[in-house]
Design a protein around this motif. Sequence first.
Motif, PDB file in Angstrom:
ATOM      1  N   GLN A  66       0.840  -1.221   0.000  1.00 24.07           N
ATOM      2  CA  GLN A  66       0.000   0.000   0.000  1.00 24.07           C
ATOM      3  C   GLN A  66       0.865   1.256   0.000  1.00 24.07           C
ATOM      4  N   ASP A  67       1.910   1.265   0.844  1.00 22.51           N
ATOM      5  CA  ASP A  67       2.765   2.457   0.943  1.00 22.51           C
ATOM      6  C   ASP A  67       3.473   2.730  -0.384  1.00 22.51           C
ATOM      7  N   GLU A  68       3.943   1.669  -1.025  1.00 22.29           N
ATOM      8  CA  GLU A  68       4.663   1.851  -2.281  1.00 22.29           C
ATOM      9  C   GLU A  68       3.719   2.334  -3.387  1.00 22.29           C
ATOM     10  N   LEU A  69       2.522   1.744  -3.446  1.00 20.97           N
ATOM     11  CA  LEU A  69       1.581   2.170  -4.488  1.00 20.97           C
ATOM     12  C   LEU A  69       1.181   3.634  -4.261  1.00 20.97           C
ATOM     13  N   ASN A  70       1.071   4.009  -3.002  1.00 16.55           N
ATOM     14  CA  ASN A  70       0.774   5.417  -2.685  1.00 16.55           C
ATOM     15  C   ASN A  70       1.912   6.316  -3.174  1.00 16.55           C
ATOM     16  N   ARG A  71       3.152   5.863  -2.996  1.00 12.53           N
ATOM     17  CA  ARG A  71       4.298   6.650  -3.502  1.00 12.53           C
ATOM     18  C   ARG A  71       4.239   6.767  -5.031  1.00 12.53           C
ATOM     19  N   CYS A  72       3.972   5.634  -5.681  1.00  8.65           N
ATOM     20  CA  CYS A  72       3.889   5.643  -7.153  1.00  8.65           C
ATOM     21  C   CYS A  72       2.794   6.597  -7.634  1.00  8.65           C
ATOM     22  N   MET A  73       1.720   6.701  -6.850  1.00 11.57           N
ATOM     23  CA  MET A  73       0.552   7.501  -7.255  1.00 11.57           C
ATOM     24  C   MET A  73       0.640   8.936  -6.757  1.00 11.57           C
ATOM     25  N   HIS A  74       1.787   9.323  -6.229  1.00 12.93           N
ATOM     26  CA  HIS A  74       1.932  10.637  -5.602  1.00 12.93           C
ATOM     27  C   HIS A  74       1.444  11.773  -6.497  1.00 12.93           C
ATOM     28  N   TYR A 122      -0.610  11.542  -8.951  1.00 10.75           N
ATOM     29  CA  TYR A 122      -1.876  11.220  -9.647  1.00 10.75           C
ATOM     30  C   TYR A 122      -3.041  11.038  -8.668  1.00 10.75           C
ATOM     31  N   GLY A 123      -2.970  11.708  -7.527  1.00 10.26           N
ATOM     32  CA  GLY A 123      -4.101  11.614  -6.594  1.00 10.26           C
ATOM     33  C   GLY A 123      -3.904  10.635  -5.453  1.00 10.26           C
ATOM     34  N   GLY A 124      -2.746   9.954  -5.417  1.00  9.84           N
ATOM     35  CA  GLY A 124      -2.441   9.071  -4.289  1.00  9.84           C
ATOM     36  C   GLY A 124      -3.215   7.766  -4.314  1.00  9.84           C
ATOM     37  N   PHE A 125      -2.835   6.872  -3.392  1.00  7.05           N
ATOM     38  CA  PHE A 125      -3.543   5.601  -3.251  1.00  7.05           C
ATOM     39  C   PHE A 125      -3.750   5.338  -1.769  1.00  7.05           C
ATOM     40  N   GLU A 126      -4.994   5.020  -1.413  1.00  5.96           N
ATOM     41  CA  GLU A 126      -5.326   4.805  -0.006  1.00  5.96           C
ATOM     42  C   GLU A 126      -6.249   3.595   0.057  1.00  5.96           C
ATOM     43  N   HIS A 127      -5.895   2.602   0.884  1.00  9.00           N
ATOM     44  CA  HIS A 127      -6.632   1.337   0.787  1.00  9.00           C
ATOM     45  C   HIS A 127      -8.096   1.435   1.212  1.00  9.00           C
ATOM     46  N   ASN A 128      -8.424   2.352   2.150  1.00  6.19           N
ATOM     47  CA  ASN A 128      -9.837   2.514   2.514  1.00  6.19           C
ATOM     48  C   ASN A 128     -10.663   3.032   1.347  1.00  6.19           C
ATOM     49  N   MET A 153      11.387  -8.635   3.375  1.00  2.00           N
ATOM     50  CA  MET A 153      10.228  -9.000   2.554  1.00  2.00           C
ATOM     51  C   MET A 153       9.536  -7.729   2.052  1.00  2.00           C
ATOM     52  N   SER A 154       9.428  -6.740   2.949  1.00  2.00           N
ATOM     53  CA  SER A 154       8.762  -5.489   2.569  1.00  2.00           C
ATOM     54  C   SER A 154       9.519  -4.795   1.443  1.00  2.00           C
ATOM     55  N   LYS A 155      10.843  -4.833   1.541  1.00  2.00           N
ATOM     56  CA  LYS A 155      11.663  -4.177   0.523  1.00  2.00           C
ATOM     57  C   LYS A 155      11.447  -4.841  -0.840  1.00  2.00           C
ATOM     58  N   LYS A 156      11.425  -6.162  -0.830  1.00  2.00           N
ATOM     59  CA  LYS A 156      11.197  -6.883  -2.098  1.00  2.00           C
ATOM     60  C   LYS A 156       9.820  -6.556  -2.652  1.00  2.00           C
ATOM     61  N   ALA A 157       8.856  -6.472  -1.728  1.00  2.00           N
ATOM     62  CA  ALA A 157       7.488  -6.160  -2.146  1.00  2.00           C
ATOM     63  C   ALA A 157       7.436  -4.773  -2.780  1.00  2.00           C
ATOM     64  N   GLN A 158       8.111  -3.822  -2.148  1.00  2.00           N
ATOM     65  CA  GLN A 158       8.103  -2.449  -2.668  1.00  2.00           C
ATOM     66  C   GLN A 158       8.698  -2.405  -4.064  1.00  2.00           C
ATOM     67  N   ARG A 159       9.820  -3.100  -4.222  1.00  2.00           N
ATOM     68  CA  ARG A 159      10.474  -3.106  -5.538  1.00  2.00           C
ATOM     69  C   ARG A 159       9.549  -3.709  -6.596  1.00  2.00           C
ATOM     70  N   THR A 160       8.882  -4.795  -6.218  1.00  2.00           N
ATOM     71  CA  THR A 160       7.984  -5.453  -7.170  1.00  2.00           C
ATOM     72  C   THR A 160       6.854  -4.508  -7.586  1.00  2.00           C
ATOM     73  N   ILE A 161       6.218  -3.885  -6.597  1.00  2.00           N
ATOM     74  CA  ILE A 161       5.099  -2.971  -6.895  1.00  2.00           C
ATOM     75  C   ILE A 161       5.599  -1.786  -7.732  1.00  2.00           C
ATOM     76  N   ASN A 162       6.727  -1.226  -7.309  1.00  2.00           N
ATOM     77  CA  ASN A 162       7.262  -0.053  -7.998  1.00  2.00           C
ATOM     78  C   ASN A 162       7.570  -0.367  -9.461  1.00  2.00           C
ATOM     79  N   ARG A 176      -4.480   5.741 -12.535  1.00  2.00           N
ATOM     80  CA  ARG A 176      -5.535   5.126 -11.710  1.00  2.00           C
ATOM     81  C   ARG A 176      -5.864   3.732 -12.212  1.00  2.00           C
ATOM     82  N   GLY A 177      -5.885   3.573 -13.529  1.00  2.00           N
ATOM     83  CA  GLY A 177      -6.155   2.245 -14.086  1.00  2.00           C
ATOM     84  C   GLY A 177      -5.083   1.242 -13.708  1.00  2.00           C
ATOM     85  N   VAL A 178      -3.827   1.692 -13.745  1.00  2.00           N
ATOM     86  CA  VAL A 178      -2.718   0.804 -13.363  1.00  2.00           C
ATOM     87  C   VAL A 178      -2.802   0.476 -11.875  1.00  2.00           C
ATOM     88  N   ALA A 179      -3.127   1.492 -11.054  1.00  2.00           N
ATOM     89  CA  ALA A 179      -3.248   1.259  -9.604  1.00  2.00           C
ATOM     90  C   ALA A 179      -4.386   0.274  -9.306  1.00  2.00           C
TER      91      ALA A 179
END
Length: 383
Positions: A108-116, A118-124, A311-320, A355-358
């Motif tokens: 979630q944190d990484e996708l939010n960074r990627c979307m900075h 473009y309106g951000g990403f928030e899981h709620n 694990m988190s670092k690998k996850a971030q890289r994958t999402i990014n 947004r479509g990619v997110a």
Amino acid sequence: MSTIAPYAAQDTTSRGRQHDEPGPSFRGEYQRDRDRIIHCGAFRRLEYKTQVFVNHEGDMFRTRLTHSMEVAQLARTVARVLGLNEDLTEAISLAHDLGHTPFGHAGQDELNRCMHDYGGFEHNLQSLRVVDVLEDRYITFPGLNLTFESREGILKHCSRANARELGELGKRFLDRKQAGLEAQVADIADSVAYNNHDVDDGLRAGLIDLEALREVEVFRIHHDGALKKWPELDARRISYEVIRRVINSQITDLITTSRCALEKHAPANADEARDAGLALIQFSEPMLEQHLELKQFLRERVYMHYRVRRMSKKAQRTINQLFEALHGDPTLMPDGTREKTIALEQANPGTGRARGVADYIAGMTDRYAIAEFERIFNPTELT
Ligand code: MG
């Protein structure tokens, strides 16, 4: 349903659905919400999404699906005792994590960074987007067309900027009002569930041990109590007993304190409970402190553990890298998803593509994200 209190949500006073449709024949409105959530694709994908430990690390760890079920069963108990609407409480509990990305908070944190930009990403907000728009399975409306009360409960937090765009649903964040009582119950049940199951999973993974947990008051009290009664019991069974006692003490405290608050404020209906000026579903002060202490312990000792961080670092890289590749070149997206992204881009030229990619990435399970990463970046993967 057992006796329902005047301040509980009720079908007859519901603010209804966004798109008109005939009422259910044999079920209540919130029961129908719950059933639609269980039947949707995003709900099934929770089985393969991480809570803290990535799904393939072991079969015994919680996933978002089992987490959501634990939240629902804790929340239903509280709702029933307090005379709230159990079906609505369950619907909110089961839907609260539908918008989560793969790989837990790291994702979630990484996708939010990627979307900075473009309106951000928030899981709620994404959970709301899933039930309002992305679930695409009914003929006469988009999404699941849930009741206002279920949608209100799903949107636990929201920035003021986003709230302004959400109309009636966002209003409470601008007016600083509370959500309905069923939403309040589901919210606290969420934190009771994850604190305790992260202790259990953290012990199982060997990131923490019982000795370390004794730093936390609520754990120490119940560990002492369990050891006094069963001094010979092995560590594993003792830990189960202690966790059971901690959950029991928290839920008991929550029920007792909330019952007092409800008696004191005596809301005549659900809206008066929203206007009470504070959340009426609450822990006592001492229990809240213990609860926050446990949360802090988990943050330092489990979520920041180097094995979780790796694990988190690998996850971030994958999402990014998935985001960069797909946003840079949407022709890499599969059929269907690509068309949706192009349509979003045409409607909102500045942000629609992102947004479509997110939406695509957020909908992925852990293992799908890993497989998609391989398919895009590994030259020996041909499809
Ligand atoms: Mg949750």
